[in-house]
Scaffold this active site. Structure first.
Site, short mmCIF file in Angstrom:
data_model
loop_
_atom_site.label_atom_id
_atom_site.label_comp_id
_atom_site.label_asym_id
_atom_site.label_seq_id
_atom_site.Cartn_x
_atom_site.Cartn_y
_atom_site.Cartn_z
N VAL A 1 -13.79 113.33 56.17
CA VAL A 1 -13.98 114.35 56.92
C VAL A 1 -15.59 114.13 57.33
CG1 VAL A 1 -14.45 117.04 57.40
CG2 VAL A 1 -12.31 115.93 56.19
N CYS A 2 -16.13 113.84 58.39
CA CYS A 2 -17.31 113.65 58.94
C CYS A 2 -17.96 112.40 58.18
CB CYS A 2 -18.08 114.89 58.45
SG CYS A 2 -19.65 115.02 59.32
N THR A 3 -18.93 112.78 57.49
CA THR A 3 -19.72 111.51 56.85
C THR A 3 -19.08 111.06 55.40
OG1 THR A 3 -21.16 113.05 55.69
CG2 THR A 3 -22.00 112.00 57.45
#
Length: 170
Positions: A112-114
């Site tokens: 998720v995301c970074t």
């Protein structure tokens, strides 16, 4: 059929929403499977180096349910993201080694995301299409992945998402 373990990776400084959003969805799946007797069942755990609560990028602290060693070979591994503290985890050999080991056994490796930066930093996204938060896409490219500006990207058994709501959709 054997039950499946879904491991959400916890580390200091992560963004709680990156963890909790997808975790809530997968925990709901576990409940539905139990209610209806669906096999295989997915057992959701939150894993970290130890069971002590860790700080997040908010005032909330979060604790794991299992250690990295106890869930060394999950069927699914999900890595949440965050800001600068996530980038610092690129220098955490324990976490990166765990991701490499889990990758050898997992059917699905997701972020998720970074969190995608941690997968890439462990060498798991080399040459693969992947996404992350738009502000960090150059880091992803530098770590060997091929950034794609989409909400979520699937490349074989690797799933990456651009942010919290994309992580829930993923």
């Amino acid at each position: 059929m054997d039950d499946k373990t879904v491991a959400f990776v916890l580390y200091p400084g992560l963004t709680p929403l990156d963890l909790i959003g997808p975790l809530q969805v997968m925990s709901g799946l576990e409940t539905v499977e139990e209610t209806f007797g669906v096999q295989p069942r997915h057992h959701v755990v939150v894993v970290a180096e130890d069971l002590d609560a860790v700080p997040t990028d908010t005032p909330v602290r979060v604790a794991a349910t299992s250690t990295l060693k106890e869930a060394a070979e999950p069927d699914v591994v999900v890595v949440p993201g965050g800001g600068a503290p996530t980038l610092r985890q690129l220098a955490n050999p324990v976490l990166l080694d765990y991701l490499r080991h889990a990758d050898r056994h997992a059917e699905v490796v997701a972020s998720v995301c970074t969190g995608a930066l941690l997968l890439a930093g462990a060498g798991l996204l080399e040459g693969r299409r992947a996404t992350t938060h738009w502000a960090y896409h150059r880091f992803l490219d530098r770590l060997g992945a091929r950034y794609v500006p989409e909400r979520w990207v699937e490349d074989d058994r690797y799933l990456t998402s651009a942010g919290v709501s994309a992580g829930i959709d993923m």
